[in-house]
Design an enzyme around this catalytic site. Structure first.
Site, PDB file in Angstrom:
ATOM      1  N   ASN A   9       0.909  -1.430   0.385  1.00 33.04           N
ATOM      2  CA  ASN A   9      -0.064   0.026  -0.034  1.00 33.04           C
ATOM      3  C   ASN A   9       0.975   1.522   0.129  1.00 33.04           C
ATOM      4  O   ASN A   9       1.907   0.955  -0.042  1.00 33.04           O
ATOM      5  CB  ASN A   9      -0.826   0.220   1.062  1.00 33.04           C
ATOM      6  N   ASP A  11       0.662   5.022   1.553  1.00 34.55           N
ATOM      7  CA  ASP A  11      -0.296   5.624   3.006  1.00 34.55           C
ATOM      8  C   ASP A  11      -0.119   6.890   2.748  1.00 34.55           C
ATOM      9  O   ASP A  11       0.734   7.792   2.427  1.00 34.55           O
ATOM     10  CB  ASP A  11       0.226   4.782   4.586  1.00 34.55           C
ATOM     11  N   THR A 210       0.350 -13.403  19.503  1.00 40.50           N
ATOM     12  CA  THR A 210       0.975 -12.198  20.600  1.00 40.50           C
ATOM     13  C   THR A 210       0.203 -11.375  21.399  1.00 40.50           C
ATOM     14  O   THR A 210      -1.131 -11.271  21.102  1.00 40.50           O
ATOM     15  CB  THR A 210       1.932 -11.576  19.216  1.00 40.50           C
ATOM     16  N   LEU A 211       0.798 -10.598  22.373  1.00 41.91           N
ATOM     17  CA  LEU A 211      -0.140 -10.306  23.461  1.00 41.91           C
ATOM     18  C   LEU A 211       0.053  -9.044  23.518  1.00 41.91           C
ATOM     19  O   LEU A 211       0.250  -8.378  25.111  1.00 41.91           O
ATOM     20  CB  LEU A 211      -0.220 -11.572  24.724  1.00 41.91           C
ATOM     21  N   ALA A 239       3.283  -1.520  13.504  1.00 44.21           N
ATOM     22  CA  ALA A 239       3.924  -2.542  12.722  1.00 44.21           C
ATOM     23  C   ALA A 239       4.767  -3.204  14.092  1.00 44.21           C
ATOM     24  O   ALA A 239       5.914  -4.454  13.687  1.00 44.21           O
ATOM     25  CB  ALA A 239       5.214  -2.224  12.282  1.00 44.21           C
ATOM     26  N   ALA A 240       4.464  -3.345  14.609  1.00 42.03           N
ATOM     27  CA  ALA A 240       5.194  -4.489  16.011  1.00 42.03           C
ATOM     28  C   ALA A 240       4.585  -5.786  15.610  1.00 42.03           C
ATOM     29  O   ALA A 240       5.844  -6.644  15.695  1.00 42.03           O
ATOM     30  CB  ALA A 240       4.312  -4.185  17.195  1.00 42.03           C
ATOM     31  N   ASP A 242       4.221  -7.091  12.186  1.00 44.12           N
ATOM     32  CA  ASP A 242       4.741  -6.844  11.730  1.00 44.12           C
ATOM     33  C   ASP A 242       6.051  -7.859  11.556  1.00 44.12           C
ATOM     34  O   ASP A 242       6.778  -8.494  10.862  1.00 44.12           O
ATOM     35  CB  ASP A 242       4.684  -5.907  10.382  1.00 44.12           C
ATOM     36  N   GLY A 277       6.660   5.392  13.451  1.00 41.07           N
ATOM     37  CA  GLY A 277       6.074   4.736  12.404  1.00 41.07           C
ATOM     38  C   GLY A 277       6.027   2.968  11.725  1.00 41.07           C
ATOM     39  O   GLY A 277       6.293   2.784  12.870  1.00 41.07           O
TER      40      GLY A 277
HETATM   41  P1  ADP Z   1      -0.700  -6.122  16.383  1.00 40.42           P
HETATM   42  O1  ADP Z   1       0.798  -4.908  16.068  1.00 40.42           O
HETATM   43  O2  ADP Z   1      -0.468  -7.222  15.692  1.00 40.42           O
HETATM   44  O3  ADP Z   1      -1.543  -6.187  18.059  1.00 40.42           O
HETATM   45  P2  ADP Z   1       1.013  -7.057  19.455  1.00 40.42           P
HETATM   46  O4  ADP Z   1       0.275  -5.843  19.882  1.00 40.42           O
HETATM   47  O5  ADP Z   1       0.589  -8.025  20.246  1.00 40.42           O
HETATM   48  O6  ADP Z   1       0.708  -7.368  17.345  1.00 40.42           O
HETATM   49  O7  ADP Z   1       2.297  -6.981  19.144  1.00 40.42           O
HETATM   50  C1  ADP Z   1       3.210  -7.733  18.573  1.00 40.42           C
HETATM   51  C2  ADP Z   1       4.109  -8.436  19.533  1.00 40.42           C
HETATM   52  O8  ADP Z   1       4.919  -6.639  19.836  1.00 40.42           O
HETATM   53  C3  ADP Z   1       4.156  -8.416  21.115  1.00 40.42           C
HETATM   54  O9  ADP Z   1       4.086  -9.899  21.415  1.00 40.42           O
HETATM   55  C4  ADP Z   1       5.592  -7.435  22.382  1.00 40.42           C
HETATM   56  O10 ADP Z   1       6.183  -8.946  21.944  1.00 40.42           O
HETATM   57  C5  ADP Z   1       6.212  -6.652  21.407  1.00 40.42           C
HETATM   58  N1  ADP Z   1       4.835  -5.331  21.595  1.00 40.42           N
HETATM   59  C6  ADP Z   1       4.049  -5.414  21.450  1.00 40.42           C
HETATM   60  N2  ADP Z   1       3.290  -4.311  22.576  1.00 40.42           N
HETATM   61  C7  ADP Z   1       4.851  -3.718  23.017  1.00 40.42           C
HETATM   62  C8  ADP Z   1       4.987  -3.210  24.377  1.00 40.42           C
HETATM   63  N3  ADP Z   1       4.343  -2.062  24.552  1.00 40.42           N
HETATM   64  N4  ADP Z   1       5.899  -3.421  25.076  1.00 40.42           N
HETATM   65  C9  ADP Z   1       7.040  -4.460  24.763  1.00 40.42           C
HETATM   66  N5  ADP Z   1       6.566  -5.115  23.640  1.00 40.42           N
HETATM   67  C10 ADP Z   1       5.927  -5.041  22.458  1.00 40.42           C
END
Ligand code: ADP
Length: 294
Positions: A9, A11, A210-211, A239-240, A242, A277
């Protein structure tokens, strides 16, 4: 190699005082055009993690800059089709309160053809992976062809379509979902009961969940792992997920075990959330190694 069949995409990001109201015309404070789409982001993460990644997708034939950008980040673009349909894009309004409002146009991301997929899979060999998200067409077709060719399938059903996902789970070797996607699939609004219900509902399936800042859990019928996220000051979680997927799959392809792969991917995504970003916030292998050595 990993064949990432995914969205690309552009953006278009407009910073505004408030969302445009019905009938209103408003000048924006700034404008940026950024490479995006879950597919492209995951290809960039895979490349930065050192994987041999070939992106499979489609863009409008005028869009050479997108190809150049992906290539410069280490993504093989030889299997991206040029089509007559506009490139997928998002029109993003971003207010001072950091609220966003987004129009998404799927465009060329839904112009993949069976011939293109057949051609891709004729190049793949046993031991290769196909990765898919849910932002392109021919999801089920691609998975079926991958299975026929003994190529492993990783699926990140984002955005979640529970009906489609349940239908294709039999083709999936590794499912990767976040909290919201996992809850949608199980049909509950509570994450703890979802974590408990998931392995019971899908005992054969390998699942990475992922949590967010709580970390990651994994189960596959035999193994059950739980890995805590690294504690960092998060500024932007775009993008966490991804980043996590790119680094985790790259590690698995290099022969690391699931625990090692998850740990490295958690480190990569922890770095990602400390930066603003999407693609630019994805770290390099060396940055992740340095982070883990601390
Ligand atoms: P998405 O971006 O798909 O919603 P998540 O929010 O579960 O996915 O994030 C993916 C991974 O990124 C998590 O499993 C964790 O390892 C890391 N992550 C996300 N947010 C944080 C945070 N605030 N601090 C540290 N690690 C994070």
């Amino acid at each position: 190699a990993i064949y990432n069949v995914g969205s690309i995409n552009l953006d278009h990001l407009y910073r505004l005082d408030h969302f445009v109201r019905p009938g209103e015309t408003m000048a924006s404070d700034s404008y940026q055009c950024l490479l995006g789409g879950k597919g492209a982001n995951q290809s960039v993460a895979l490349a930065k993690a050192g994987a041999d990644v070939k992106h499979v997708g489609a863009i409008h034939h005028s869009e050479q800059a997108v190809i150049d950008q992906l290539e410069s980040l280490g993504v093989d673009t030889g299997l991206i089709k040029r089509v007559d349909v506009p490139t997928g894009h998002a029109i993003i309004q971003l207010t001072k309160e950091a609220e966003n409002s987004i129009i998404l146009y799927q465009g060329a991301n839904h112009a993949l053809t069976e011939e293109q997929i057949d051609n891709v899979l004729s190049k793949a060999s046993e031991g290769d992976w196909v990765l898919l998200q849910n932002e392109t067409n021919l999801i089920e077709y691609t998975m079926r062809k991958a299975q026929e060719n003994k190529v492993k399938v990783a699926f990140n059903p984002a955005p979640m379509d529970a009906e489609l996902t349940k239908k294709v789970l039999g083709f999936v070797d590794l499912l990767i979902v976040n909290e919201v996607e996992a809850m949608d699939l199980i049909g509950t609004s509570d994450i703890d009961s979802t974590i408990e219900a998931f392995p019971k509902a899908y005992p054969e399936l390998a699942v990475l969940m992922t949590l967010g800042k709580a970390g990651v859990c994994y189960f596959d019928g035999e193994e059950h792992l739980s890995v805590k996220a690294f504690s960092v000051d998060a500024v932007d979680t775009t993008a966490a997920g991804d980043t996590f997927i790119g680094f985790c799959l790259s590690s698995l392809m290099k022969g690391e075990d699931m625990k090692q792969a998850i740990t490295r991917a958690c480190a990569a995504s922890a770095i990602c959330v400390t930066r603003l970003g999407a693609a630019p916030s994805i770290p390099t292998q060396d940055e992740v190694t340095t982070f883990l050595a601390k």
